[in-house]
Motif scaffolding. Structure first.
Motif, PDB file in Angstrom:
ATOM      1  N   ALA A  33       0.845  -1.206   0.000  1.00 14.61           N
ATOM      2  CA  ALA A  33       0.000   0.000   0.000  1.00 14.61           C
ATOM      3  C   ALA A  33       0.875   1.248   0.000  1.00 14.61           C
ATOM      4  O   ALA A  33       0.573   2.230  -0.697  1.00 14.61           O
ATOM      5  N   ASN A  34       1.957   1.213   0.782  1.00  9.80           N
ATOM      6  CA  ASN A  34       2.878   2.352   0.808  1.00  9.80           C
ATOM      7  C   ASN A  34       3.503   2.575  -0.560  1.00  9.80           C
ATOM      8  O   ASN A  34       3.543   3.681  -1.081  1.00  9.80           O
ATOM      9  N   TRP A  35       3.966   1.513  -1.131  1.00  5.56           N
ATOM     10  CA  TRP A  35       4.742   1.631  -2.368  1.00  5.56           C
ATOM     11  C   TRP A  35       3.914   2.142  -3.535  1.00  5.56           C
ATOM     12  O   TRP A  35       4.393   2.896  -4.379  1.00  5.56           O
ATOM     13  N   THR A  36       2.659   1.726  -3.579  1.00  5.82           N
ATOM     14  CA  THR A  36       1.831   2.038  -4.745  1.00  5.82           C
ATOM     15  C   THR A  36       0.906   3.224  -4.502  1.00  5.82           C
ATOM     16  O   THR A  36       0.081   3.547  -5.357  1.00  5.82           O
ATOM     17  N   ARG A  37       1.023   3.873  -3.360  1.00  8.53           N
ATOM     18  CA  ARG A  37       0.094   4.975  -3.057  1.00  8.53           C
ATOM     19  C   ARG A  37       0.328   6.135  -4.025  1.00  8.53           C
ATOM     20  O   ARG A  37       1.456   6.394  -4.442  1.00  8.53           O
ATOM     21  N   ASN A  38      -0.758   6.854  -4.324  1.00  4.36           N
ATOM     22  CA  ASN A  38      -0.646   8.010  -5.204  1.00  4.36           C
ATOM     23  C   ASN A  38      -0.210   9.248  -4.426  1.00  4.36           C
ATOM     24  O   ASN A  38       0.492  10.087  -4.955  1.00  4.36           O
ATOM     25  N   PHE A  66       1.700   4.523   6.020  1.00  6.90           N
ATOM     26  CA  PHE A  66       1.949   3.091   5.758  1.00  6.90           C
ATOM     27  C   PHE A  66       3.411   2.743   6.004  1.00  6.90           C
ATOM     28  O   PHE A  66       3.733   1.715   6.592  1.00  6.90           O
ATOM     29  N   SER A  67       4.282   3.636   5.551  1.00  7.23           N
ATOM     30  CA  SER A  67       5.708   3.370   5.720  1.00  7.23           C
ATOM     31  C   SER A  67       6.077   3.332   7.194  1.00  7.23           C
ATOM     32  O   SER A  67       6.807   2.438   7.651  1.00  7.23           O
ATOM     33  N   VAL A  68       5.545   4.280   7.963  1.00  3.33           N
ATOM     34  CA  VAL A  68       5.825   4.323   9.399  1.00  3.33           C
ATOM     35  C   VAL A  68       5.259   3.074  10.086  1.00  3.33           C
ATOM     36  O   VAL A  68       5.926   2.443  10.915  1.00  3.33           O
ATOM     37  N   TYR A 100      12.153  -4.478  -0.820  1.00  2.00           N
ATOM     38  CA  TYR A 100      11.722  -3.168  -1.311  1.00  2.00           C
ATOM     39  C   TYR A 100      12.891  -2.209  -1.277  1.00  2.00           C
ATOM     40  O   TYR A 100      14.019  -2.572  -1.541  1.00  2.00           O
ATOM     41  N   ASP A 101      12.584  -1.010  -0.907  1.00  3.05           N
ATOM     42  CA  ASP A 101      13.526   0.081  -1.121  1.00  3.05           C
ATOM     43  C   ASP A 101      14.517   0.193   0.037  1.00  3.05           C
ATOM     44  O   ASP A 101      14.553   1.201   0.704  1.00  3.05           O
ATOM     45  N   GLN A 102      15.288  -0.858   0.301  1.00  2.00           N
ATOM     46  CA  GLN A 102      16.162  -0.801   1.468  1.00  2.00           C
ATOM     47  C   GLN A 102      17.597  -1.130   1.039  1.00  2.00           C
ATOM     48  O   GLN A 102      18.137  -2.179   1.374  1.00  2.00           O
TER      49      GLN A 102
HETATM   50  C1  LIG Z   1       7.446   3.658   1.233  1.00  2.00           C
HETATM   51  O1  LIG Z   1       7.538   4.199  -0.073  1.00  2.00           O
HETATM   52  C2  LIG Z   1       8.617   5.106  -0.240  1.00  2.00           C
HETATM   53  C3  LIG Z   1       8.554   5.620  -1.670  1.00  2.00           C
HETATM   54  O2  LIG Z   1       7.384   6.386  -1.837  1.00  2.00           O
HETATM   55  C4  LIG Z   1       9.925   4.440   0.030  1.00  2.00           C
HETATM   56  O3  LIG Z   1      10.989   5.341  -0.089  1.00  2.00           O
HETATM   57  C5  LIG Z   1       9.897   3.821   1.413  1.00  2.00           C
HETATM   58  O4  LIG Z   1      11.112   3.092   1.626  1.00  2.00           O
HETATM   59  C6  LIG Z   1       8.720   2.900   1.551  1.00  2.00           C
HETATM   60  N1  LIG Z   1       8.649   2.355   2.895  1.00  2.00           N
HETATM   61  C7  LIG Z   1       8.736   1.032   3.134  1.00  2.00           C
HETATM   62  C8  LIG Z   1       8.630   0.625   4.563  1.00  2.00           C
HETATM   63  O5  LIG Z   1       8.864   0.187   2.270  1.00  2.00           O
END
Ligand SMILES: *[C@@H]1O[C@H](CO)[C@@H](O)[C@H](O)[C@H]1NC(C)=O
Ligand SMILES: *[C@@H]1O[C@H](CO)[C@@H](O)[C@H](O)[C@H]1NC(C)=O
Ligand SMILES: *[C@@H]1O[C@H](CO)[C@@H](O)[C@H](O)[C@H]1NC(C)=O
Length: 404
Positions: A126-131, A138-140, A188-190
């Protein structure tokens, strides 16, 4: 009409068995699956039921976003077309995040370390695809859930995270709830923590197997350590373990660092297969697994039969072997099919709260509703793979996809 249908079906069975292409007798029809799906959504309430439902919806309705889509990658594209947007999964994640108390690290507080984490992957998606990129709820929430699991929960001296909050106790259920979430978070984005998190997800599978595997059968016991144990070879628990390890394996395979994890992938494959192979050795002539796999007087359980059959179809695709345990999976599929009633409820399930009694007739099992969707998604993907292999010029050439 009915007679004609049966004749065609049995004719098909003959044709397909002589050509060596494995099919279940008849797929579950769309109308029934629509009811199964609606009932799965309507009945899921507890944290692990909700987490399992989100995974089932993704595999069944949004397969292009599931970790089992080998043509996809993790993470997927940020902006999804409306037709690809997993509305139902995101809605569930949104409801959970909105209801979460502000002072809670876990997504839900219910005495379990592991169960609430099962919803975490949906929150990440949900975090990744949010507009609305200014919305960081969601990320928090996903980050807090990870933090809770890794740093605020009891664990063994060698690092196995407890399934419970009040004491160190390991349940096979944990393997479906937590390692897939840790792996998904990492993939994901880590950039800094990616490899560390994928390794942590693998390590939890390794440690849980070390504590729970029964050395005589290779199947897994249900619960070890803590103030009480449950050392029976609970079929659903073996399904949780095998299916959870498979999601970790797929997340690693479809991440961009898969080449650094070849040994881990091979281990996970072996550990999944040892459960699948052993479980079907105990399959009844009706196609069922018994609720306690190795006890001949234990009742036949549709729930675990569905979950382990789903893993089996996926295993055949991964191994590139269209016959691996597939006659068992097909018999299991037919058994499950026969036990879905006209209203779309799977009957003859185990009661997921007692572990060892059948569900009463007016009390269906929410997790089992999701298992039917997992089973159907896996059978469909297996069938698509068999069909695509059959059209290859070399005709049924076996491709081991693990290292490709
Ligand atoms: C949430 O999405 C953002 C990109 O919009 C990203 O940088 C961030 O790492 C993501 N958070 C998680 C927990 O994946
Ligand atoms: C997000 O924005 C894109 C582009 O404007 C749109 O196509 C899509 O439907 C939106 N998604 C949602 C869930 O609103
Ligand atoms: C959490 O805090 C925000 C304001 O910071 C508030 O709007 C929200 O209602 C709170 N949520 C809960 C569940 O208390």
């Amino acid at each position: 009409m009915r007679k004609a249908f049966l004749t065609v079906a049995s004719l098909l069975a003959t044709i397909t068995s002589t050509s060596g292409r494995p099919y279940a007798r008849a797929p579950i029809d769309e109308a029934t699956l629509t009811k199964v799906r609606a009932n799965a959504i309507a009945s899921a309430q507890r944290s692990w039921e909700v987490g399992t439902l989100t995974e089932a919806l993704l595999e069944y309705s949004w397969p292009q976003l599931s970790v089992f889509n080998d043509a996809g990658s993790i993470p997927p594209a940020r902006q999804l077309f409306t037709s690809n947007y997993p509305v139902d999964v995101v809605k569930i994640a949104t409801d959970i995040v909105e209801k979460k108390p502000n002072d809670s690290l876990a997504l839900v507080q219910d005495g379990s370390v592991g169960d609430p984490a099962s919803i975490g992957f949906a929150v990440i998606l949900a975090n990744w695809t949010r507009n609305d990129t200014s919305d960081n709820r969601f990320s928090v929430a996903a980050g807090s859930q990870l933090n809770y699991v890794l740093s605020h929960s009891p664990h063994t001296d060698d690092g196995a995270i407890s399934h419970r909050t009040e004491q160190v106790q390991l349940w096979s259920d944990f393997v479906y709830m937590v390692p897939p979430f840790i792996a998904y978070f990492g993939a994901y984005d880590q950039p800094d923590a990616k490899k560390w998190l994928l390794q942590a997800a693998y390590d939890q599978c390794r440690l849980y197997r070390k504590y729970l595997q029964d050395s005589t059968t290779n199947l897994w016991k249900h619960i070890e350590l803590g103030s009480w144990q449950d050392e029976k070879l609970w079929a659903t628990g073996n399904g949780w373990a095998a299916a959870g390890m498979f999601r970790v394996l797929q997340t690693i395979r479809n991440s961009d660092v898969s080449d650094s994890f070849l040994d881990q992938q091979q281990d996970l494959l072996n550990w999944i297969e040892e459960i699948v192979k052993t479980a079907w050795n105990y399959q009844t002539s009706a196609g069922a697994l018994r609720n306690v796999i190795d006890e001949s007087d234990s009742f036949m359980d549709t729930a675990s039969t569905a979950l382990i059959a789903s893993v089996t179809f996926r295993l055949a695709v991964l191994k590139g072997d269209s016959s691996a345990y597939i006659s068992s999976a097909n018999a299991a599929y037919d058994f499950v099919h026969r036990n879905i009633d006209n209203d779309g409820w799977l009957r003859n399930t185990v009661d997921p709260l007692t572990f060892y009694t059948p569900s009463s007739s007016d009390q269906p099992s929410p997790e089992a509703q999701s298992f039917v969707l997992l089973l159907e998604a896996a059978r469909r993907d297996f069938q698509d793979w068999v069909d695509s292999e059959a059209t290859l010029p070399s005709g049924g050439m076996v491709i081991n996809k693990l290292y490709l």
